[in-house]
Design a protein around this motif. Structure first.
Motif, PDB file in Angstrom:
ATOM      1  N   PHE A 468      51.891  46.822  38.898  1.00 35.17           N
ATOM      2  CA  PHE A 468      51.024  46.054  38.021  1.00 35.17           C
ATOM      3  C   PHE A 468      51.562  46.063  36.585  1.00 35.17           C
ATOM      4  O   PHE A 468      51.482  45.052  35.868  1.00 35.17           O
ATOM      5  N   GLU A 478      56.184  37.497  39.068  1.00 31.41           N
ATOM      6  CA  GLU A 478      55.217  37.244  40.130  1.00 31.41           C
ATOM      7  C   GLU A 478      55.649  36.031  40.958  1.00 31.41           C
ATOM      8  O   GLU A 478      56.137  35.033  40.416  1.00 31.41           O
ATOM      9  N   HIS A 579      43.975  35.316  47.359  1.00 31.38           N
ATOM     10  CA  HIS A 579      42.779  36.145  47.199  1.00 31.38           C
ATOM     11  C   HIS A 579      42.992  37.631  47.450  1.00 31.38           C
ATOM     12  O   HIS A 579      42.229  38.439  46.907  1.00 31.38           O
ATOM     13  N   PRO A 581      44.601  41.143  46.778  1.00 36.34           N
ATOM     14  CA  PRO A 581      45.416  41.786  45.733  1.00 36.34           C
ATOM     15  C   PRO A 581      46.764  42.239  46.280  1.00 36.34           C
ATOM     16  O   PRO A 581      46.858  42.854  47.335  1.00 36.34           O
ATOM     17  N   GLY A 582      47.821  41.908  45.541  1.00 39.94           N
ATOM     18  CA  GLY A 582      49.162  42.330  45.910  1.00 39.94           C
ATOM     19  C   GLY A 582      49.878  41.416  46.874  1.00 39.94           C
ATOM     20  O   GLY A 582      51.112  41.498  46.992  1.00 39.94           O
ATOM     21  N   TRP A 583      49.133  40.547  47.572  1.00 39.22           N
ATOM     22  CA  TRP A 583      49.786  39.701  48.564  1.00 39.22           C
ATOM     23  C   TRP A 583      50.729  38.689  47.914  1.00 39.22           C
ATOM     24  O   TRP A 583      51.693  38.247  48.536  1.00 39.22           O
ATOM     25  N   SER A 584      50.486  38.356  46.670  1.00 38.09           N
ATOM     26  CA  SER A 584      51.358  37.382  45.991  1.00 38.09           C
ATOM     27  C   SER A 584      52.745  37.936  45.740  1.00 38.09           C
ATOM     28  O   SER A 584      53.660  37.191  45.394  1.00 38.09           O
TER      29      SER A 584
END
Length: 770
Positions: A468, A478, A579, A581-584
């Motif tokens: 993060f 990202e 939607h 978290p972190g999957w991007s």
């Protein structure tokens, strides 16, 4: 002892020696003609409170527990004795009086009369006589041999009172005649000698070596060495697949081990990408391999470490899938098929250069441990008696370790575990409401799940915070949905093998050419695995609903693995990307094929287990069972086929040698030329002392490193020197072997005295001191 006819006081000595033995044998032979029941204990072994055999008449209870003699004088026992003496005549009386030893033997606990037999009547006669003061009463009642009674008679005391003086004397002297061994004891087998401590240790080691899990572990290791060969042929000088990403990952293991021993607080501030912060989080870290990184130093040890972990990762994946299939209810051969097909699926051959992808054995192993701890299997359902909180703790610990190897594989695993916990809780309470019964679970198991889940979540959070931070400092790092589209495979990828497949690589060359980025789009799990899984839908040890659930899982994971190629990902990958978290941060959806392969392997395991069970039943029913061995060998055919389909032609190039200038150059330093591929070698070379280096290669390139590469194109000149000094760089190493076709090919020999720097030739490199 003193003996005589009943009612007379005439005493005569008891025969001894050969005569006593002869008479005793004669009396015993006469008693043997009467039916009798043998009793195991000798008179000396009579327990307190238990009447000896000869006391049956006196107590009114026969030695076998039946009431046969009346204790009252002149009762049935006395009448039976009189009739017995009348029938047997003088010889029988003489045998009863003179052969006291034989008579007492026949009435002792070693030869207990049966109820209603003549021998019982004899016993009644003796007891009746004893009741009247017969001297035989002392020997028969107390179980004392005739010789002891004779010793008592030597005192000249009357035996008519029914008290055995001889026995009392023996007791007073503290002497008791030992009871001889049983007559058949000499024919018994000798007791087995107690084994020594070395024998017991040897047996324990032998049991350990032939245990199923020992054999499974050794088999997984041996297969990993063979299937990854020649990885361990020259483990200090070659790397599998290529020497770019493996060099980066070799450095990652070395750095984590080194810094945790020297300065753990600086873990995420690595020696590369100087002067960037949180640089260790620029890509997956393989932090779980840090203990291995604590061993050895330098580039050669880093390469050796990587190759060893490369082989062990394959072995762990095989063992983990085997354990999961066994826990769910598959047989040994079926579980072996699941383990091999999961680890050596053809599509994974294209990932040979990505150790963080191949290090997936913790996924099935953790699932197996958690299922074992909760007492659940696919074949037998929930069995509360098999619960064990220790396995639950172990499962969560392995899951946390798997997550520490990287989010590329660990993040989907984390979401799967969260979903599995939620579904299991809903089903648990739904069953409780439906049956209106308290389904056993237990506080210890609940505590293990809570603590294990907290540990897993804590590790995930600690691992996510640096990433993060990187996203905050470098927003351009990202991923976008456009990046995902570039790596999304079409449906044809599921039947296309990578070039490294020995069986299908050459045959699928044309199909690969049609794929935009074939290293991440050739997703064939194996045609044999497809066939076995299809057979598992029709013929399996799993229940029908479980087979359908596994099939649904296969189709769903395939749809997600296609990324944006499945209806533009509108209902599959895109919602997760936007939607969760972190999957991007996941740009390669094709790696979700790992879950498809695992589900196909479980379907195949069910089919192979059903086949082996059927063969075992058939061979057990055949007489003779001549085809049996051949049928059992035939059950190994699926295992052989999935193994052959996993054979590879993975190259093992030689790692570039560390320049001599890198061994002595002090940091911070910059190595030129600098680009994504060459900088990964520089990272590996920096494991000698870990000096700070500006170079670095990862999933993205920081803007500052882009600026360094652009400005240093004119090095050495005043502009580049001033810029590097501003960054804090003190040394520049220019590699002569890499300057062909670059601007440095011309100015590598240019004078630098006017720039205020020094220049030194070190082997095949030029070292500039700023």
């Amino acid at each position: 002892m003193t003996s005589g006819q009943p009612g007379t006081g005439n005493a005569r000595p008891t025969p001894t020696g050969a005569d006593a033995e002869s008479r005793s044998t004669t009396a015993a032979a006469g008693a043997a003609t009467q039916p009798a029941r043998t009793f195991d204990k000798s008179p000396a072994e009579t327990t307190p409170g238990q009447s000896p055999a000869g006391d049956g008449g006196a107590t009114g209870v026969a030695p076998n527990g039946d009431r046969e003699a009346d204790p009252a004088p002149g009762g049935p026992a006395r009448k039976n004795a009189a009739r017995r003496l009348g029938k047997k005549g003088t010889a029988a009386k003489q045998a009863a009086a003179e052969g006291g030893t034989a008579t007492s033997d026949s009435t002792s606990k070693d030869s207990t009369p049966a109820k209603g037999s003549d021998a019982s009547k004899d016993s009644g006669t003796v007891d009746g006589a004893a009741k009247d003061g017969n001297p035989l009463d002392g020997a028969a009642k107390d179980g004392v041999p005739a010789e002891d009674a004779k010793a008592g008679d030597a005192d000249g005391k009357d035996k008519a009172d029914g008290k055995d003086k001889a026995d009392g004397k023996d007791k007073a002297d503290g002497k008791a005649k030992p009871v001889g061994p049983e007559r058949w004891e000499a024919f018994a087998s000798a007791p087995e000698p107690r084994p020594s401590i070395f024998t017991r240790a040897g047996r324990a080691v032998g049991r350990f070596l032939i245990h199923e899990w020992t054999l499974a572990t050794l088999g997984a290791l041996a297969l990993a060495v063979l299937m990854t060969w020649p990885t361990l042929r020259y483990p200090r000088y070659t790397l599998p697949q290529d020497y770019w990403d493996p060099s980066l990952q070799s450095w990652q293991m070395a750095w984590s081990g080194h810094i945790l021993l020297t300065d753990p607080a600086r873990l995420w501030q690595s020696n590369t990408f100087f002067p960037e912060l949180w640089s260790f989080a620029f890509s997956d870290t393989l932090l779980g391999y840090a203990p291995a990184g604590m061993l050895g130093s330098g580039p050669e040890d880093a390469v050796l470490r990587y190759n060893i972990m490369f082989v062990l990762a394959h072995a762990l994946a095989t063992l983990g899938a085997y354990a999961l299939a066994r826990q769910l209810g598959a047989g040994r051969i079926g579980a072996a098929v699941a383990g091999v097909s999961y680890t050596y699926a053809p599509w994974l051959l294209a990932q040979a250069g990505h150790l963080h992808v191949l290090s997936n054995g913790g996924i099935p192993l953790a699932l197996a441990m958690l299922a074992r701890g909760h007492g659940w299997s696919l074949r037998h359902g929930y069995r509360p008696e098999r619960r064990h909180d220790g396995w639950v703790y172990a499962g969560w610990l392995v899951a946390a370790w798997q997550l520490s190897l990287g989010f590329g594989i660990g993040l989907p695993f984390a979401y799967f575990l969260a979903g599995a916990v939620l579904v299991a809780a809903v089903l648990f309470f739904a069953r409780r409401l439906r049956t209106r019964q308290a389904v056993p679970f237990g506080r210890r198991l609940f505590a293990a799940d809570v603590l294990g889940g907290v540990l897993f979540a804590g590790v995930g959070l600690l691992m996510a915070l640096p990433f993060f931070k990187v996203t905050e400092l470098h927003p351009y790092a990202e991923r976008t949905i456009g990046d995902v589209s570039l790596f999304s495979p079409p449906a044809s990828g599921f039947v296309t093998a990578p070039a490294e497949s020995r069986i299908w690589g050459g045959l699928h060359e044309g199909a690969r050419a049609a794929l935009p980025w074939h290293p991440e789009m050739t997703l064939l799990p194996g045609f044999v695995l497809y066939a076995l899984a299809a057979g598992g839908l029709l013929f399996s040890v799993w229940r029908l609903r479980h087979r359908l659930l596994l099939l649904a899982g296969v189709l769903v994971t395939m749809a997600f693995a296609m990324g944006t190629r499945f209806f533009d990902g509108t209902f599959t990958y895109v919602p997760l990307f936007e939607h969760l978290p972190g999957w991007s941060g996941l740009r390669t959806p094709g790696r979700l094929m790992l879950w498809t392969t695992l589900l196909l392997a479980l379907l195949a395991a069910g089919a192979v287990t059903a086949l082996t069970d059927r063969v075992r039943d058939l061979t057990a029913q055949r007489i003779p069972s001549w085809p049996g061995p051949w049928l059992r060998m035939a059950t190994l055919l699926p295992l052989l086929l999935v193994t052959v389909e996993g054979l590879n032609t993975t190259p093992h190039p030689v790692v570039p040698t560390q320049p001599a200038a890198m061994r002595s150059a002090g940091g911070p330093l910059l190595v030129l030329p600098s680009n994504q591929s060459l900088d990964q070698h520089v990272m590996l070379w920096s494991t000698s002392g870990f000096p700070d280096v500006v170079n670095g290669g990862s999933g993205f390139t920081p803007s500052q490193l882009d600026d360094v590469r652009r400005v240093s194109q004119s090095f050495p000149d005043q502009t580049s020197v001033d810029y590097l000094r501003t960054l804090g760089v003190r040394t520049v190493v220019l590699l002569r072997g890499q300057v062909a076709g670059t601007p440095w090919e011309i100015n590598i020999d240019a004078p630098v005295e006017s720039l205020g720097i020094s220049r030194q030739e070190v082997a095949d490199a030029v070292v500039y001191r700023l």
